[in-house]
Every structure is written in C-alpha cells, then in structure tokens.
Design a protein around this motif. Structure first.
Motif, PDB file in Angstrom:
ATOM      1  N   VAL A 184      14.418  -9.990  10.307  1.00  0.00           N
ATOM      2  CA  VAL A 184      13.463 -10.055  11.420  1.00  0.00           C
ATOM      3  C   VAL A 184      12.390  -8.983  11.268  1.00  0.00           C
ATOM      4  O   VAL A 184      11.196  -9.238  11.478  1.00  0.00           O
ATOM      5  CB  VAL A 184      14.186  -9.911  12.767  1.00  0.00           C
ATOM      6  CG1 VAL A 184      13.179  -9.760  13.908  1.00  0.00           C
ATOM      7  CG2 VAL A 184      15.077 -11.118  13.021  1.00  0.00           C
ATOM      8  N   GLY A 185      12.809  -7.777  10.890  1.00  0.00           N
ATOM      9  CA  GLY A 185      11.832  -6.712  10.677  1.00  0.00           C
ATOM     10  C   GLY A 185      10.832  -7.068   9.602  1.00  0.00           C
ATOM     11  O   GLY A 185       9.620  -6.894   9.778  1.00  0.00           O
ATOM     12  N   ALA A 186      11.331  -7.589   8.479  1.00  0.00           N
ATOM     13  CA  ALA A 186      10.436  -7.958   7.379  1.00  0.00           C
ATOM     14  C   ALA A 186       9.563  -9.151   7.752  1.00  0.00           C
ATOM     15  O   ALA A 186       8.355  -9.161   7.471  1.00  0.00           O
ATOM     16  CB  ALA A 186      11.253  -8.261   6.128  1.00  0.00           C
ATOM     17  N   ALA A 187      10.168 -10.177   8.385  1.00  0.00           N
ATOM     18  CA  ALA A 187       9.396 -11.371   8.742  1.00  0.00           C
ATOM     19  C   ALA A 187       8.293 -11.043   9.736  1.00  0.00           C
ATOM     20  O   ALA A 187       7.152 -11.504   9.595  1.00  0.00           O
ATOM     21  CB  ALA A 187      10.329 -12.440   9.319  1.00  0.00           C
ATOM     22  N   ALA A 188       8.630 -10.251  10.757  1.00  0.00           N
ATOM     23  CA  ALA A 188       7.628  -9.889  11.763  1.00  0.00           C
ATOM     24  C   ALA A 188       6.514  -9.045  11.140  1.00  0.00           C
ATOM     25  O   ALA A 188       5.325  -9.245  11.424  1.00  0.00           O
ATOM     26  CB  ALA A 188       8.285  -9.136  12.910  1.00  0.00           C
ATOM     27  N   ALA A 189       6.897  -8.101  10.287  1.00  0.00           N
ATOM     28  CA  ALA A 189       5.891  -7.256   9.637  1.00  0.00           C
ATOM     29  C   ALA A 189       4.983  -8.084   8.730  1.00  0.00           C
ATOM     30  O   ALA A 189       3.751  -7.914   8.740  1.00  0.00           O
ATOM     31  CB  ALA A 189       6.577  -6.152   8.831  1.00  0.00           C
ATOM     32  N   ILE A 190       5.577  -8.986   7.941  1.00  0.00           N
ATOM     33  CA  ILE A 190       4.778  -9.833   7.057  1.00  0.00           C
ATOM     34  C   ILE A 190       3.823 -10.708   7.861  1.00  0.00           C
ATOM     35  O   ILE A 190       2.655 -10.892   7.490  1.00  0.00           O
ATOM     36  CB  ILE A 190       5.704 -10.698   6.174  1.00  0.00           C
ATOM     37  CG1 ILE A 190       6.404  -9.823   5.127  1.00  0.00           C
ATOM     38  CG2 ILE A 190       4.913 -11.810   5.479  1.00  0.00           C
ATOM     39  CD1 ILE A 190       7.471 -10.556   4.344  1.00  0.00           C
ATOM     40  N   ALA A 191       4.327 -11.246   8.985  1.00  0.00           N
ATOM     41  CA  ALA A 191       3.484 -12.109   9.811  1.00  0.00           C
ATOM     42  C   ALA A 191       2.306 -11.334  10.397  1.00  0.00           C
ATOM     43  O   ALA A 191       1.154 -11.787  10.336  1.00  0.00           O
ATOM     44  CB  ALA A 191       4.321 -12.731  10.927  1.00  0.00           C
ATOM     45  N   VAL A 192       2.575 -10.167  10.962  1.00  0.00           N
ATOM     46  CA  VAL A 192       1.499  -9.358  11.549  1.00  0.00           C
ATOM     47  C   VAL A 192       0.512  -8.904  10.478  1.00  0.00           C
ATOM     48  O   VAL A 192      -0.710  -8.973  10.661  1.00  0.00           O
ATOM     49  CB  VAL A 192       2.096  -8.144  12.295  1.00  0.00           C
ATOM     50  CG1 VAL A 192       0.991  -7.179  12.722  1.00  0.00           C
ATOM     51  CG2 VAL A 192       2.878  -8.601  13.513  1.00  0.00           C
ATOM     52  N   MET A 193       1.057  -8.451   9.345  1.00  0.00           N
ATOM     53  CA  MET A 193       0.172  -8.022   8.261  1.00  0.00           C
ATOM     54  C   MET A 193      -0.672  -9.183   7.748  1.00  0.00           C
ATOM     55  O   MET A 193      -1.849  -9.017   7.395  1.00  0.00           O
ATOM     56  CB  MET A 193       0.993  -7.424   7.123  1.00  0.00           C
ATOM     57  CG  MET A 193       1.632  -6.096   7.462  1.00  0.00           C
ATOM     58  SD  MET A 193       2.714  -5.524   6.119  1.00  0.00           S
ATOM     59  CE  MET A 193       3.488  -4.100   6.888  1.00  0.00           C
ATOM     60  N   GLY A 194      -0.064 -10.378   7.703  1.00  0.00           N
ATOM     61  CA  GLY A 194      -0.817 -11.549   7.270  1.00  0.00           C
ATOM     62  C   GLY A 194      -1.961 -11.881   8.207  1.00  0.00           C
ATOM     63  O   GLY A 194      -3.062 -12.232   7.767  1.00  0.00           O
ATOM     64  N   LEU A 195      -1.700 -11.764   9.521  1.00  0.00           N
ATOM     65  CA  LEU A 195      -2.761 -12.008  10.500  1.00  0.00           C
ATOM     66  C   LEU A 195      -3.903 -11.011  10.328  1.00  0.00           C
ATOM     67  O   LEU A 195      -5.085 -11.381  10.336  1.00  0.00           O
ATOM     68  CB  LEU A 195      -2.184 -11.907  11.910  1.00  0.00           C
ATOM     69  CG  LEU A 195      -1.235 -13.026  12.364  1.00  0.00           C
ATOM     70  CD1 LEU A 195      -0.620 -12.674  13.714  1.00  0.00           C
ATOM     71  CD2 LEU A 195      -1.967 -14.354  12.446  1.00  0.00           C
ATOM     72  N   VAL A 196      -3.538  -9.742  10.189  1.00  0.00           N
ATOM     73  CA  VAL A 196      -4.562  -8.700  10.040  1.00  0.00           C
ATOM     74  C   VAL A 196      -5.319  -8.876   8.731  1.00  0.00           C
ATOM     75  O   VAL A 196      -6.557  -8.776   8.689  1.00  0.00           O
ATOM     76  CB  VAL A 196      -3.912  -7.303  10.105  1.00  0.00           C
ATOM     77  CG1 VAL A 196      -4.925  -6.214   9.777  1.00  0.00           C
ATOM     78  CG2 VAL A 196      -3.308  -7.058  11.485  1.00  0.00           C
ATOM     79  N   PHE A 197      -4.596  -9.153   7.670  1.00  0.00           N
ATOM     80  CA  PHE A 197      -5.231  -9.312   6.360  1.00  0.00           C
ATOM     81  C   PHE A 197      -6.204 -10.486   6.368  1.00  0.00           C
ATOM     82  O   PHE A 197      -7.331 -10.388   5.847  1.00  0.00           O
ATOM     83  CB  PHE A 197      -4.165  -9.517   5.286  1.00  0.00           C
ATOM     84  CG  PHE A 197      -4.710  -9.579   3.890  1.00  0.00           C
ATOM     85  CD1 PHE A 197      -5.003  -8.416   3.190  1.00  0.00           C
ATOM     86  CD2 PHE A 197      -4.935 -10.794   3.270  1.00  0.00           C
ATOM     87  CE1 PHE A 197      -5.520  -8.470   1.894  1.00  0.00           C
ATOM     88  CE2 PHE A 197      -5.446 -10.864   1.990  1.00  0.00           C
ATOM     89  CZ  PHE A 197      -5.736  -9.685   1.295  1.00  0.00           C
ATOM     90  N   THR A 198      -5.785 -11.604   6.968  1.00  0.00           N
ATOM     91  CA  THR A 198      -6.655 -12.780   7.033  1.00  0.00           C
ATOM     92  C   THR A 198      -7.910 -12.487   7.856  1.00  0.00           C
ATOM     93  O   THR A 198      -9.022 -12.896   7.500  1.00  0.00           O
ATOM     94  CB  THR A 198      -5.901 -13.973   7.640  1.00  0.00           C
ATOM     95  OG1 THR A 198      -4.748 -14.270   6.830  1.00  0.00           O
ATOM     96  CG2 THR A 198      -6.784 -15.203   7.705  1.00  0.00           C
ATOM     97  N   ALA A 199      -7.725 -11.760   8.963  1.00  0.00           N
ATOM     98  CA  ALA A 199      -8.868 -11.427   9.821  1.00  0.00           C
ATOM     99  C   ALA A 199      -9.868 -10.526   9.114  1.00  0.00           C
ATOM    100  O   ALA A 199     -11.063 -10.543   9.428  1.00  0.00           O
ATOM    101  CB  ALA A 199      -8.380 -10.765  11.099  1.00  0.00           C
ATOM    102  N   LEU A 200      -9.377  -9.728   8.143  1.00  0.00           N
ATOM    103  CA  LEU A 200     -10.249  -8.778   7.453  1.00  0.00           C
ATOM    104  C   LEU A 200     -10.605  -9.226   6.035  1.00  0.00           C
ATOM    105  O   LEU A 200     -11.083  -8.419   5.230  1.00  0.00           O
ATOM    106  CB  LEU A 200      -9.573  -7.406   7.392  1.00  0.00           C
ATOM    107  CG  LEU A 200      -9.294  -6.736   8.748  1.00  0.00           C
ATOM    108  CD1 LEU A 200      -8.501  -5.446   8.552  1.00  0.00           C
ATOM    109  CD2 LEU A 200     -10.595  -6.453   9.482  1.00  0.00           C
ATOM    110  N   THR A 201     -10.370 -10.504   5.745  1.00  0.00           N
ATOM    111  CA  THR A 201     -10.612 -11.007   4.388  1.00  0.00           C
ATOM    112  C   THR A 201     -12.048 -10.786   3.937  1.00  0.00           C
ATOM    113  O   THR A 201     -12.308 -10.490   2.766  1.00  0.00           O
ATOM    114  CB  THR A 201     -10.267 -12.508   4.309  1.00  0.00           C
ATOM    115  OG1 THR A 201      -8.881 -12.692   4.601  1.00  0.00           O
ATOM    116  CG2 THR A 201     -10.552 -13.058   2.910  1.00  0.00           C
ATOM    117  N   ALA A 202     -12.969 -10.926   4.866  1.00  0.00           N
ATOM    118  CA  ALA A 202     -14.388 -10.792   4.500  1.00  0.00           C
ATOM    119  C   ALA A 202     -14.804  -9.352   4.257  1.00  0.00           C
ATOM    120  O   ALA A 202     -15.910  -9.082   3.809  1.00  0.00           O
ATOM    121  CB  ALA A 202     -15.262 -11.403   5.602  1.00  0.00           C
TER     122      ALA A 202
END
Length: 459
Positions: free
Chosen positions: A402-420
């Motif tokens: 759960v810790g890894a999945a939640a962290a990966i999900a949040v990091m993925g959201l942030v990374f996608t938002a900052l892709t540009a």
C-alpha cells in the motif's frame, strides 16, 4: 548461572537445505522479474503507446498484491502455507504470460494485476514458511539469504533485460521469467511435499470482511493511480481514494498502526513508509537515464544493479550483527542513507549532473534498505505467535504494498502534471525524501520483541 546457548543451526544444513533452496529460488525469480520490468517498462510503454498508464503498470501490481496477501495470510493461518504458496505461484505465472503476450497497454496492465495477486500471496506464504520451519535465532540469516538472492539478478537482471529488449523483444522479459518460474516451481513443489507446515492450533475466524477490505484497498489504490486521467474530477478522486485506502486498510493492520503505536504497529508503519520512498522513486531512475541521458535499455539498469548489490551486502551485515547494532541505530543509519540517496538523485535531475553521481547515490539507498528491510521482517516474526504469523506477515506486506502503490500513484500524478517542465523528476525524488524522513517517527518506536541475535546472545 545461565547455561550457554547452543550454537544456531545452519540454514544450509541437512535439515533445512531444501526448504532454503526452494524459498531462495522463489525470491530469486521475483527479483529477476522486478528488476527486469523496472528496467524495460519505459520501452514497453512507448511501444504500446501507454505513457499515461506507466505508473499504473507498477501501482496496479502492488494494489492487487494486497488481496493476495490477505487471502494467503488467512489461508496459511488455517491450514499452513503450502497450498497457498502453490496457488500464488500459479497466479504469478498466468500474469506473466498475459503481460508477455499483451497487444495493448491496458491488457498488459491486466496481466500485471493478476501477477500482483500471486506476488503478494507468495511473499506472505514464504514468511510463514520461515516462521514454521526455522528456529527464531536464524530468522535473520534466512532473510539475509533472501536479500542475497537479489545479488545475481542485480548483476545480470537489468543488463540482461535491456539486452533482451534491445536485441530480441521486450516480450521475452516476461515470457522468459515465466518459463524459469515453471521449472523452479516443479522442483520446489517436490521438495516441500513431505514437509509439515501446519500448526496444531489453527486460527479461526471470518475471512470475508478482511478480503472485502483488501479489495477496497486495491480499488482505492487503482483509482488513485488513474486519477490523472479524469480531468477536473481528479482532485475529488484523489481525496476519495485516500479515504478509502485509510479506512479499508485499518482492519488489515495491527491496532494502532496508523498512529505509530509502539512495537509491532510501528514496525508495520515504517515498512510502508520506506517502501513508498524507495519503490516510488526507483521506477524513475532508469526512466531518467533513458529520457534525459539517452541511455540504452541495456545500460539503464546499472543504477538498479548497484543498489541491489549494496542492499544484499547491508542485509548480510544486519543478519550477522543486527542485534548488536540495535533497532534505533539501524533506523537512524538506514533512513540517513536513504534520504541522502534521494537528495543526490534530485540534485542530478535538477542540475543535470553526471550520471555517475546518480548511480553511486542510488547505491546508498540500497544500503539503507538492506539494513532496515530484513530487520523489520525479523521483528514482525518476533512479535508474532503461531496463531497470527499469517496475519502479521500479511500486515507487513500489505503496508509494504500500500505504501509503495500510493507513493507510485501520487508520484505519477505529479510527474504527469509536470511533464512539460523539467521539474517532474525532481518532484518525484522530493516526495520520496519526505517519506524517508517520516519513517523516523515509527522507526524510533520499534521496541524489542523476543528477537534473538544470530550469534546466540540473549538481549
């Protein structure tokens, strides 16, 4: 005057050797799969036009692993870990085959979801096998052997996976591991067949509510990882997912875990925090090397190799002298190494520093995790009885997933938002660094159970 303790038996002696070989073989194959997929997933997502599902391919596997952990934990407490282990390996195989043959990224994610059921169940079953077969004073050595099982995969896994992808096809990364797993499973099943792993006082109780909670946790984690695709609804979905995960996970963890209660609750909470810090950031290390430094897939796993080697070395140290170092010192040293590594990775991404800094820095993360990870497993078993070994082992792995999945999900959201922008990788490593620092809170509340030093000293 206290009588001297008998020397601890060897886990490679006649009595334990085949169980040790079988368990280490499963860990070895899981290591090959994990390191290989982390290395080649940037290529897979590009080939299948699935960049938006990149984080989901990792978070989804961890999310469904929670279901496998709960089911296998309860099954093991009732009838022993043998049959649950076999079922988990079968699911692991099916997931690999589906992913290897997937024509699209969504189907590959489905394969990864099934694979997660097997991976989670396999981990819990092996922990219970260790608790039922080996005396307490060698548990540290067994888990050190599990970590050492990552050495060969860490040496050849990322490099070989990259080479297979570059010169053959990425599909063989999945299908090749599946073939090896089938061969190893046949040997393991034969070796465990005659070994009694049941308890005379099996745990009774309702499993349905716990399974329902596990499914809710998995759904929440999946929704969290997919929130970025929902546009204006994303904030609401993130908030709802976090609430679902928090409430549904509580019955699956020891009482007081989310409040960092002293002892076992803090052991379980710390595992989730350090797992989120490392595994959330780790999937972006080869991504950074490929996207920003034009590394080939063959060489992108070098940083993972260095970290895996230091993980195994530090785990061996913990297995030998962990009791002498003490839980508090292990926490301080381990979190300091992990935080330093994440800081270096963020600096490399921000300042476009030489890749050698990233590779050496990431090796520090492996060393820190090698000290902390197996120690937390030893403490979990030390706090357990034969009636709750399955539940506690599942709780530790659930916190991990759960810790890894939640962290990966949040990091993925942030990374996608900052892709540009150029800040995506920096933000990912910064989030991981915060999680590493937060791990100090439960880490200094681990306490001491009846864990025994491998050398036979009583604390």
């Amino acid at each position: 005057m206290t009588a001297p303790l008998e020397p601890a038996p060897s886990i490679w002696g006649t009595r334990y050797v085949w169980v040790t070989v079988g368990a280490v073989a499963l860990i070895f194959l899981a290591a090959v799969q994990a390191l290989a997929v982390t290395t080649v997933m940037p290529i897979v997502s590009d080939d299948l036009d699935g960049d938006t599902l990149y984080a989901v391919a990792f978070a989804g596997t961890l999310a469904t692993s929670v279901i496998g952990m709960v089911a296998v934990g309860a099954w093991s407490d009732r009838s022993g870990p043998k049959a649950p282990l076999y079922a988990a390996v079968a699911l692991f195989l099916v997931g690999l085959v589906i992913a290897g043959l997937a024509p699209t990224m969504p189907i590959l994610v489905v394969g990864r979801l099934i694979q997660g059921l097997g991976t989670g169940g396999q981990t819990v079953a092996l922990y219970v096998v260790v608790a039922r077969v080996y005396p307490a004073q060698v548990h540290g050595r067994v888990f050190a052997a599990f970590s050492a099982a990552w050495v060969v995969p860490s040496l050849i896994g990322p490099f070989l996976a990259g080479a297979v992808t570059e010169y053959l096809h990425w599909r063989w990364v999945f299908l090749g591991v599946a073939a090896l797993t089938l061969v190893a499973f046949t040997l393991i099943a034969l070796r465990l067949h005659a070994t009694a792993l049941h308890t005379d006082e099996p745990q009774e109780g309702r499993v349905g509510p716990r399974l329902a909670c596990a499914v809710a946790v998995a759904i929440g984690a999946l929704a969290l990882s997919l929130a970025g695709e929902l546009g204006s609804w994303s904030v609401l979905v993130v908030a709802a997912s976090v609430l679902i995960i928090g409430f549904a996970a509580r019955p699956l963890l020891p009482p007081g875990t989310l409040l960092s209660g002293r002892g076992l609750p803090s052991v379980v909470l710390m595992r989730g925090l350090i797992a989120g810090a490392l595994f959330g950031a780790e999937i972006y290390v080869p991504y950074l090397l490929i996207a920003e430094y034009d590394f080939s897939p063959t060489w992108a796993g070098v940083a993972l190799t260095a970290a895996a080697l230091t993980w195994a070395a530090a785990s061996a140290v913990q297995g030998r002298v962990g009791d002498r170092i003490g839980n508090a010192r292990i926490t301080l040293i381990g979190t300091a190494l992990l935080f330093t590594s994440l800081t270096v990775a963020g600096a490399v991404a921000w300042g476009h520093l030489h890749t050698a800094a990233l590779i050496v820095g990431w090796a520090l993360a492996g060393a820190g995790m090698g000290l902390m990870y197996p120690r937390l497993t030893v403490l979990t078993l030390a706090y357990s009885t034969p009636q709750n070994q399955g539940f506690n082992s599942a709780a530790l792995s659930i916190s991990d997933a759960v810790g890894a999945a939640a962290a990966i999900a949040v990091m993925g959201l942030v990374f996608t938002a900052l892709t540009a922008t150029d800040a995506g990788f920096v933000a990912v490593f910064a989030i991981a660094g915060v999680l590493a620092l937060l791990a100090l809170v439960p880490g200094l509340r681990l306490g001491h159970a009846h864990e025994v030093a491998p050398q036979g000293r009583d604390r």
